[in-house]
Scaffold this motif. Structure first.
Motif, PDB file in Angstrom:
ATOM      1  N   TYR A 169      40.338  39.118  39.587  1.00 43.17           N
ATOM      2  CA  TYR A 169      40.775  37.717  39.515  1.00 43.17           C
ATOM      3  C   TYR A 169      39.573  36.778  39.430  1.00 43.17           C
ATOM      4  CZ  TYR A 169      41.821  33.131  41.494  1.00 43.17           C
ATOM      5  OH  TYR A 169      41.871  31.778  41.726  1.00 43.17           O
ATOM      6  N   ASP A 170      38.576  36.978  40.307  1.00 43.77           N
ATOM      7  CA  ASP A 170      37.401  36.099  40.302  1.00 43.77           C
ATOM      8  C   ASP A 170      36.665  36.172  38.966  1.00 43.77           C
ATOM      9  OD1 ASP A 170      37.379  35.031  43.067  1.00 43.77           O
ATOM     10  OD2 ASP A 170      37.176  37.139  43.600  1.00 43.77           O
ATOM     11  N   ARG A 171      36.525  37.377  38.445  1.00 48.14           N
ATOM     12  CA  ARG A 171      35.828  37.526  37.166  1.00 48.14           C
ATOM     13  C   ARG A 171      36.631  36.894  36.031  1.00 48.14           C
ATOM     14  NH1 ARG A 171      34.978  42.398  39.826  1.00 48.14           N
ATOM     15  NH2 ARG A 171      36.576  43.514  38.640  1.00 48.14           N
ATOM     16  N   TYR A 172      37.940  36.968  36.137  1.00 47.61           N
ATOM     17  CA  TYR A 172      38.807  36.318  35.145  1.00 47.61           C
ATOM     18  C   TYR A 172      38.645  34.794  35.206  1.00 47.61           C
ATOM     19  CZ  TYR A 172      43.222  34.546  33.157  1.00 47.61           C
ATOM     20  OH  TYR A 172      44.159  33.860  32.439  1.00 47.61           O
ATOM     21  N   ILE A 173      38.646  34.256  36.417  1.00 48.85           N
ATOM     22  CA  ILE A 173      38.504  32.812  36.598  1.00 48.85           C
ATOM     23  C   ILE A 173      37.137  32.338  36.109  1.00 48.85           C
ATOM     24  CG2 ILE A 173      38.259  31.002  38.355  1.00 48.85           C
ATOM     25  CD1 ILE A 173      41.150  31.788  37.766  1.00 48.85           C
ATOM     26  N   ARG A 174      36.114  33.174  36.310  1.00 50.05           N
ATOM     27  CA  ARG A 174      34.764  32.801  35.876  1.00 50.05           C
ATOM     28  C   ARG A 174      34.516  33.127  34.402  1.00 50.05           C
ATOM     29  NH1 ARG A 174      33.250  35.163  41.276  1.00 50.05           N
ATOM     30  NH2 ARG A 174      32.689  37.088  40.181  1.00 50.05           N
ATOM     31  N   LYS A 175      35.574  33.648  33.744  1.00 54.92           N
ATOM     32  CA  LYS A 175      35.515  33.956  32.316  1.00 54.92           C
ATOM     33  C   LYS A 175      34.409  34.966  31.999  1.00 54.92           C
ATOM     34  CE  LYS A 175      37.497  29.593  30.627  1.00 54.92           C
ATOM     35  NZ  LYS A 175      38.254  29.370  31.843  1.00 54.92           N
ATOM     36  N   GLU A 176      34.299  35.964  32.846  1.00 56.80           N
ATOM     37  CA  GLU A 176      33.302  36.998  32.620  1.00 56.80           C
ATOM     38  C   GLU A 176      33.830  38.032  31.629  1.00 56.80           C
ATOM     39  OE1 GLU A 176      31.932  38.599  36.326  1.00 56.80           O
ATOM     40  OE2 GLU A 176      31.498  36.623  37.175  1.00 56.80           O
ATOM     41  N   VAL A 190      30.616  30.646  43.156  1.00 53.32           N
ATOM     42  CA  VAL A 190      30.688  29.382  42.426  1.00 53.32           C
ATOM     43  C   VAL A 190      32.119  28.859  42.319  1.00 53.32           C
ATOM     44  CG1 VAL A 190      28.602  29.826  41.094  1.00 53.32           C
ATOM     45  CG2 VAL A 190      30.823  30.578  40.200  1.00 53.32           C
ATOM     46  N   ASN A 191      33.112  29.720  42.438  1.00 52.32           N
ATOM     47  CA  ASN A 191      34.498  29.283  42.315  1.00 52.32           C
ATOM     48  C   ASN A 191      35.164  29.047  43.675  1.00 52.32           C
ATOM     49  OD1 ASN A 191      34.228  32.226  42.424  1.00 52.32           O
ATOM     50  ND2 ASN A 191      36.455  32.318  42.264  1.00 52.32           N
ATOM     51  N   PHE A 192      34.342  28.982  44.759  1.00 54.76           N
ATOM     52  CA  PHE A 192      34.857  28.722  46.099  1.00 54.76           C
ATOM     53  C   PHE A 192      34.546  27.278  46.503  1.00 54.76           C
ATOM     54  CE2 PHE A 192      35.477  32.850  48.689  1.00 54.76           C
ATOM     55  CZ  PHE A 192      36.207  33.417  47.654  1.00 54.76           C
ATOM     56  N   PRO A 193      35.349  26.709  47.406  1.00 55.22           N
ATOM     57  CA  PRO A 193      35.003  25.392  47.952  1.00 55.22           C
ATOM     58  C   PRO A 193      33.843  25.507  48.933  1.00 55.22           C
ATOM     59  CG  PRO A 193      36.933  26.276  49.069  1.00 55.22           C
ATOM     60  CD  PRO A 193      36.619  27.229  47.949  1.00 55.22           C
TER      61      PRO A 193
END
Length: 341
Positions: A190-197, A33-36
């Protein structure tokens, strides 16, 4: 789990297709979900289980090399995010050494061009470079097809995937692409941080390193793929031994320029640079901090104030490395779908 790149079979079970019938058990791809939006069109090029499994067998099969001594996985190891860990330049048939560091193979679906100099534009053509290079697999399409036809396993796999045991180069490349395009890395800290998991908070050093990254590195290593896909000269030498992008464009202004690599999984894809000259992230940051050379094509971003490089204290280098380690995808390197058993 919606943020994680996954693929599932559209049917609850899988059985081998009868001979002469194309296996149509498609794989549904759930993109991060956080990718283009990817460059590769999954809708127009649906992944099937049979083609994926055939691609995996080809990827791990030494049958593709002229002397059956190496496979794609020899230089692209799952444990190293499909790079060649601790190997500056890969070794091909007859122990022939290449001249560039093997890049990792993940998130290829988001790339517009391939190889360090961008010589390949179509993802389907990527395997051809290794298959035909004299210092890699040293083979030719006709010989590969003959070997596969005489193999005890592959004819049936091709029949299941394509509905015919008439093995063609096009189908070899399609199957390999269906395997490699599914290697998606998007489940790091990083991805989990960006997705606020939950449980994905950065430590103080990681947070400070992230701030430093955005200040000093993000112009070239753009989030979330951590590359902008451009070609740049980062001042490794005063004069480039490897022509880089110039070998394709024949422009002196491209001499020594290479595609900006992704920083995802950088912790486990050493050594670094196009020739694998740096064995640690510490050495990489020391280069940028104090050893950028005055190449004629040095990227302007590394010479903004007339002082070459990127100012980084020892403490800042340590903090930046702490952040870079949050880009390691442990789930990817342990994903059984991509490992040969």
């Amino acid at each position: 789990m919606l943020g994680i790149a996954v693929f599932v079979f559209c049917m609850s079970s899988y059985r081998s297709a009868p001979l002469g019938k194309v296996e149509t058990d498609t794989i549904r791809v759930v993109l991060p979900v956080n990718f283009p939006k990817p460059v590769y069109n999954f809708d127009q090029n649906p992944i099937t289980k049979a083609k994926f499994e055939l691609g995996k067998a080809l990827f791990y099969g030494a049958v593709l090399s002229s002397d059956h001594s190496i496979s794609c996985s020899s230089c692209h190891q799952a444990s190293a995010a499909f790079a060649n860990l601790n190997t500056a330049v890969s070794k091909g048939v007859r122990d022939c050494l290449g001249d560039r560091n093997a890049p990792p193979l993940f998130n290829l679906a988001w790339q517009k061009e391939f190889m360090l100099d961008g010589r390949i534009k179509n993802i389907l053509d990527v395997p051809t470079n290794a298959l035909t290079s004299p210092c890699e697999m040293n083979n030719q399409p006709d010989s590969i097809i003959k070997m596969l036809k005489n193999d005890s396993v592959f004819p049936a796999l091709f029949e299941q995937a394509f509905g015919s045991n008439s093995i063609k180069t096009e189908n070899v490349l399609t199957a390999l692409t269906q395997f490699t395009v599914m290697i998606i890395s998007a489940d790091t800290k990083y991805d989990r941080y960006i997705r606020k998991e939950m449980g994905a908070d950065f430590t103080a050093d990681e947070q400070r390193g992230y701030i430093l990254f955005k200040e000093k590195c993000s112009s070239c290593h753009k989030e979330p793929l951590f590359t902008d896909g451009s070609y740049r000269n980062n001042g490794l030498d005063d004069l480039s031994k490897d022509r880089g992008r110039d070998s394709i464009t024949h422009l002196i202004s491209d001499r020594g320029r290479f595609r900006v690599p992704t920083l995802r999984n950088i912790e486990i894809t050493r050594p670094y640079m196009h020739d694998g000259r740096f064995g640690s992230l510490k050495q990489v940051l020391q280069h940028y901090a104090s050893n950028v050379r005055n190449h004629a094509n040095l990227d302007p971003i590394l010479n903004k104030t007339g002082s070459r490089g990127i100012p980084l204290s020892i403490v800042e280098q340590s903090q930046l490395i702490a952040f870079l380690k949050t880009l390691t995808d442990i789930h990817l390197i342990n994903d059984r779908r991509f490992i040969n058993f």
